[in-house]
Write a protein that holds these residues in place. Structure first.
Motif, short mmCIF file in Angstrom:
data_model
loop_
_atom_site.label_atom_id
_atom_site.label_comp_id
_atom_site.label_asym_id
_atom_site.label_seq_id
_atom_site.Cartn_x
_atom_site.Cartn_y
_atom_site.Cartn_z
N ALA A 66 11.32 32.12 16.35
CA ALA A 66 12.61 32.86 16.02
C ALA A 66 13.72 32.97 17.10
O ALA A 66 12.61 32.52 18.16
CB ALA A 66 11.83 34.33 15.91
N GLY A 68 16.18 35.10 19.75
CA GLY A 68 16.09 36.35 20.42
C GLY A 68 15.70 36.29 21.78
O GLY A 68 15.73 35.30 22.47
N GLN A 89 6.29 37.68 23.24
CA GLN A 89 7.00 38.56 21.86
C GLN A 89 8.45 39.02 22.11
O GLN A 89 9.04 38.28 22.93
CB GLN A 89 6.47 39.59 22.08
CG GLN A 89 7.25 40.72 21.18
CD GLN A 89 6.92 40.46 20.44
OE1 GLN A 89 5.26 40.74 19.80
NE2 GLN A 89 6.94 40.82 19.18
N ILE A 90 9.08 38.28 20.97
CA ILE A 90 10.64 38.50 20.90
C ILE A 90 10.91 39.51 20.31
O ILE A 90 10.09 40.22 19.25
CB ILE A 90 10.98 36.49 20.54
CG1 ILE A 90 10.38 35.66 20.64
CG2 ILE A 90 12.56 36.60 19.50
CD1 ILE A 90 10.08 34.16 19.61
N ASP A 91 11.91 39.72 21.09
CA ASP A 91 12.81 41.24 20.36
C ASP A 91 12.99 41.07 18.41
O ASP A 91 13.54 39.97 18.20
CB ASP A 91 14.43 41.40 21.01
CG ASP A 91 15.08 42.50 20.67
OD1 ASP A 91 14.06 43.42 20.42
OD2 ASP A 91 16.67 42.13 21.12
N GLN A 92 12.05 42.02 17.78
CA GLN A 92 12.84 41.97 16.69
C GLN A 92 13.52 43.20 16.08
O GLN A 92 13.86 43.21 14.71
CB GLN A 92 10.86 42.83 16.60
CG GLN A 92 10.17 42.29 16.65
CD GLN A 92 9.06 42.74 16.19
OE1 GLN A 92 9.05 44.33 16.01
NE2 GLN A 92 7.74 42.72 16.21
N ILE A 95 15.67 40.90 13.03
CA ILE A 95 15.32 39.63 12.72
C ILE A 95 15.00 41.35 11.69
O ILE A 95 14.71 40.64 10.67
CB ILE A 95 14.18 39.73 13.06
CG1 ILE A 95 14.86 38.42 13.72
CG2 ILE A 95 13.27 39.02 12.03
CD1 ILE A 95 13.78 37.32 14.38
N LEU A 165 10.44 38.05 10.97
CA LEU A 165 9.50 39.03 11.55
C LEU A 165 8.22 38.96 12.08
O LEU A 165 8.03 39.16 13.60
CB LEU A 165 9.81 40.30 11.12
CG LEU A 165 9.19 41.61 11.29
CD1 LEU A 165 10.42 41.95 12.45
CD2 LEU A 165 9.09 42.28 10.65
N THR A 168 8.33 36.54 15.87
CA THR A 168 8.72 36.94 16.76
C THR A 168 7.46 37.14 17.38
O THR A 168 8.00 37.37 18.98
CB THR A 168 8.79 38.25 16.65
OG1 THR A 168 8.87 39.49 15.56
CG2 THR A 168 10.81 38.41 15.87
N THR A 169 5.91 37.58 17.00
CA THR A 169 4.54 37.30 17.96
C THR A 169 4.38 35.64 18.30
O THR A 169 3.88 34.76 16.74
CB THR A 169 3.65 38.14 16.88
OG1 THR A 169 4.56 39.37 17.17
CG2 THR A 169 2.77 38.59 18.27
N SER A 191 15.37 29.87 17.87
CA SER A 191 14.14 29.39 16.49
C SER A 191 14.04 27.62 16.37
O SER A 191 15.60 26.90 16.51
CB SER A 191 14.55 29.28 15.50
OG SER A 191 13.42 29.49 14.07
#
Length: 363
Positions: A66, A68, A89-92, A95, A165, A168-169, A191
């Motif tokens: 993803a 971010g 963890q990527i900013d959600q 998304i 989404l 993102t984890t 991504s």
């Protein structure tokens, strides 16, 4: 005065004659102190050695799925992680906005489908009474089919957005040791492009080395043998020269011989509970030879090399003679003797530096 001058040379002559006439006693040969041992027969376990490289059995690149900014890192570099454990963890927010937009579009498409469905049902009833033109009914049915397809497309878009989404984890795909992170907190990742980290298994570990094609038959037979956990056929020597405490097993021979080197890649597998083996480490593989068994053994320190030949000093009575020998495999501080000596022969082990053929010795 003249008389005295004549007497002085005469006295000197008598003195010199007396000195010159004294006989010297012959010197006796010196006995050289030495230490000896007797040639013994023992079990000679010999090994062939091959340079090798330790490898992880599984290596996985952890990439961003993803786009971010990285907002959290839930591990430490070099830590052992479990499969499914959260790593990044990527900013959600961005998304999540896409998910919300896709969900809204789905609701609009579903509303249009319901409207088209009602229109189609009404026109079908009118058509039964021939109260409507055929073309109007056909157009209504076409709009309904289009609305249904739009709903399907909207649902697929929602699923895709929700997958983004979920991505993102970032979790660990396997259990193993994670390396040094390639990104830091706040880094912008893309991504399917950005490499986040590398994860590899560390217990057991593979050890790869090249075997000459002439030895393929030998290793094929070893591969067919049943694996015994206590078998010491395959051992490792670490880079510092120490012996690795666990024995390995033969896992496989590669599918083909390297045409340039004439060797085939061979893989051993070793347990690595303490993490002593690291991927990329250079080690030496020791493979027990078929010729291991009872042999004549002498200490290495008793062996003397001269012009490419080897000999030992054999004790005969109170003297020594040089005896040429044919040597075999080194066994720690001993060496195998193939020819030149018999069991029970007494040889010199210390004091060799002062000896020569026929020297008298004292032991």
């Amino acid at each position: 005065m003249m008389r005295n001058n004549r007497l002085i040379p005469f006295a000197l002559l008598v003195l010199l004659s007396a000195c010159g006439g004294k006989e010297e006693k012959p010197k006796l040969p010196t006995e050289i102190p030495v230490a000896t041992t007797k040639v013994e027969r023992g079990v000679a376990v010999a090994y062939d050695e091959y340079p090798a490289t330790a490898q992880a059995l599984k290596v996985v690149e952890v990439r961003a799925m993803a786009s971010g900014y990285v907002t959290a890192m839930s591990f430490q570099d070099g830590q052992h992680v479990r499969k499914g454990q959260r790593l990044y963890q990527i900013d959600q927010q961005q998304i999540q906005a896409s998910v919300d937009q896709a969900t809204a579009n789905l609701r609009v498409a579903e509303a249009n489908e319901r409207l088209a469905q009602k229109d189609a049902e009404r026109y079908l009833e009118l058509d039964k009474n021939e109260a409507i033109a055929k073309q109007v009914l056909d157009n209504s049915l076409a709009r309904l089919e289009t609305a249904k397809l739009q709903v399907q497309a909207a649902r697929a878009n929602v699923q895709q957005s929700r997958s983004g989404l979920k991505y993102t984890t970032v979790t660990a795909p396997i259990s193993g040791t994670i390396g040094i992170s390639q990104v830091q907190l706040g880094a912008l990742v893309t991504s399917n492009q950005t490499l986040l980290n590398t994860l590899s298994t560390d217990d057991p570990m593979a050890v790869d080395f090249g075997v000459d094609q002439k030895e393929i038959m030998r290793f094929t037979k070893l591969l067919q043998q049943k694996n015994n956990p206590r078998d010491s056929t395959f051992q490792l020597t670490m880079p510092d020269g120490s012996k690795y405490p666990f024995a390995g097993r033969l896992e496989l021979l590669d599918r083909a011989v390297d045409a340039q080197t004439g060797t085939i890649k061979t893989r051993l597998v070793f347990p690595n509970p303490n993490g002593m083996l690291k991927a990329g480490m250079t080690v030496n593989v020791r493979v027990k030879t078929d010729g291991s068994g009872s042999s004549l053994l002498i200490p290495k320190k008793a062996l003397v090399e001269q012009m490419g030949e080897y000999f030992v000093y054999v004790v005969q009575g109170d003297s020594v003679i040089q005896q040429n020998v044919q040597t075999g495999t080194d066994i720690r501080d001993q060496i195998v003797i193939r020819e030149g000596l018999e069991e029970g022969t007494e040889i010199v082990t210390e004091g060799i530096q002062k000896l020569k053929n026929g020297s008298k010795v004292k032991r």
